[in-house]
Scaffold this motif. Structure first.
Motif, PDB file in Angstrom:
ATOM      1  N   GLY A 127      -4.411  26.797  -5.449  1.00 21.35           N
ATOM      2  CA  GLY A 127      -3.794  25.478  -5.570  1.00 21.35           C
ATOM      3  C   GLY A 127      -2.486  25.395  -4.807  1.00 21.35           C
ATOM      4  N   TYR A 128      -1.695  26.467  -4.861  1.00 19.35           N
ATOM      5  CA  TYR A 128      -0.426  26.508  -4.127  1.00 19.35           C
ATOM      6  C   TYR A 128      -0.667  26.344  -2.633  1.00 19.35           C
ATOM      7  N   GLU A 129      -1.636  27.063  -2.098  1.00 21.92           N
ATOM      8  CA  GLU A 129      -1.919  27.001  -0.657  1.00 21.92           C
ATOM      9  C   GLU A 129      -2.401  25.618  -0.246  1.00 21.92           C
ATOM     10  N   ILE A 130      -3.214  24.986  -1.098  1.00 18.96           N
ATOM     11  CA  ILE A 130      -3.709  23.637  -0.795  1.00 18.96           C
ATOM     12  C   ILE A 130      -2.546  22.650  -0.742  1.00 18.96           C
ATOM     13  N   TYR A 149      -4.980  15.171  -7.355  1.00 15.10           N
ATOM     14  CA  TYR A 149      -5.121  14.847  -8.770  1.00 15.10           C
ATOM     15  C   TYR A 149      -5.807  15.992  -9.513  1.00 15.10           C
ATOM     16  N   GLY A 150      -5.654  15.983 -10.829  1.00 15.95           N
ATOM     17  CA  GLY A 150      -6.253  17.029 -11.638  1.00 15.95           C
ATOM     18  C   GLY A 150      -5.722  16.969 -13.052  1.00 15.95           C
ATOM     19  N   PRO A 151      -6.195  17.846 -13.934  1.00 18.57           N
ATOM     20  CA  PRO A 151      -5.786  17.826 -15.334  1.00 18.57           C
ATOM     21  C   PRO A 151      -4.361  18.333 -15.517  1.00 18.57           C
ATOM     22  N   PRO A 152      -3.781  18.158 -16.690  1.00 17.09           N
ATOM     23  CA  PRO A 152      -2.442  18.685 -16.953  1.00 17.09           C
ATOM     24  C   PRO A 152      -2.381  20.198 -16.746  1.00 17.09           C
ATOM     25  N   SER A 153      -1.259  20.676 -16.236  1.00 21.73           N
ATOM     26  CA  SER A 153      -1.021  22.115 -16.035  1.00 21.73           C
ATOM     27  C   SER A 153      -1.975  22.744 -15.033  1.00 21.73           C
ATOM     28  N   SER A 154      -2.427  21.947 -14.062  1.00 19.52           N
ATOM     29  CA  SER A 154      -3.247  22.524 -12.984  1.00 19.52           C
ATOM     30  C   SER A 154      -2.375  22.792 -11.764  1.00 19.52           C
ATOM     31  N   GLU A 155      -1.066  22.949 -11.981  1.00 19.91           N
ATOM     32  CA  GLU A 155      -0.076  23.399 -10.999  1.00 19.91           C
ATOM     33  C   GLU A 155       0.548  22.298 -10.146  1.00 19.91           C
ATOM     34  N   LYS A 156       0.167  21.051 -10.342  1.00 19.84           N
ATOM     35  CA  LYS A 156       0.652  19.987  -9.460  1.00 19.84           C
ATOM     36  C   LYS A 156       2.178  19.908  -9.432  1.00 19.84           C
TER      37      LYS A 156
END
Length: 257
Positions: free
Chosen positions: A11-14, A32-39
């Motif tokens: 996720g960090y690399e994306i 976008y994504g669920p809570p705590s998916s690193e956003k």
């Protein structure tokens, strides 16, 4: 507890790749994504890293019912731009003057973007279009938010009004959270205070269980909703914090006896 070093997860690399594209080429993306998916955690850290390296990027948190006026004020505050009037057009002019006068256009990260009202989303399109320069697009914008972010954009009641805005966002990325191996790597670093600690199979099992949560809104490759589980970085870090706090209390108690 010392904050664990940020792990360069998938996720960090994306997020880093798309933020760099936004800065260098003005290419927009929806994440976008669920809570705590690193956003939020990763985007805030990346923005700090880039600013420390003198690369222009603005991070803006969008509160509930974020109107066009609140959007401009948020960007102005992140940029350190004084707005001398509460009128929407004054805020808009201040932001546009700042962006157009910048030697290098900054990327703009709008976090919790599911809170943006339709007029604010139209304002985003205008900021991108009206800051274009010879040879490149306008300022690159990253919209980050929950699953509802893309659902709201594509809702029949809104899609017609947002068609022009959506056409400026070629990337729509769904984050899936950390992998099991990334969870264990982060935990090992945290328990080892930066150096990887050896985790027993029982410890690994507990760590994975403690940060596993349901995601009822995940959308599969076929475009259909497919409930699944994922690993929550927030729950993982909170569990690690609690365990290290218990260990510290034990050490203090032992030293006093």
């Amino acid at each position: 507890m010392r904050t664990p070093e940020i792990l360069r997860t998938k996720g960090y690399e994306i997020l880093r790749e798309h933020l760099e594209e936004a800065m260098d080429e003005g290419i927009n993306a929806i994440v976008y994504g669920p809570p705590s998916s690193e956003k939020s955690f990763v985007l805030e850290n990346l923005c700090r890293q880039f600013r420390a390296a003198n690369r222009p990027v603005l991070y803006v948190y969008c509160g509930p019912r974020c109107t066009e006026s609140f959007l401009y004020r948020g960007i102005a505050e992140a940029a350190g731009v004084a707005v001398r009037s509460s009128w929407r057009w004054a805020s808009r002019r201040a932001v546009l003057d700042y962006l157009r006068g910048s030697a290098k256009l900054p990327a703009i990260v709008l976090d919790e973007a599911q809170h943006l009202e339709v007029d604010a989303l139209e304002g985003i399109r205008q900021l991108h279009d009206m800051t274009a320069r010879d040879g490149r697009r306008g300022c690159g914008i990253i919209l980050a938010g929950s699953h509802s972010l893309l659902r709201e954009f594509l809702h029949p009641a809104r899609r017609a009004r947002l068609e022009q805005m959506l056409s400026r966002f070629p990337y729509r990325i769904q984050l899936e959270g950390m992998s099991r191996q990334e969870v264990l790597t982060l935990a090992a670093r945290a328990f080892g205070n930066g150096k990887p600690a050896k985790l027993s199979e029982a410890a690994q099992k507990i760590l994975v269980e403690r940060c596993t949560v349901d995601d009822p809104y995940f959308v599969g490759a076929d475009g259909k909703q497919q409930p699944r589980t994922y690993f929550s970085s927030r729950r993982l870090l909170e569990y690690i914090r609690q365990q290290k706090k218990k260990s510290l209390k034990f050490v203090v108690a032992e030293s006093m006896t």
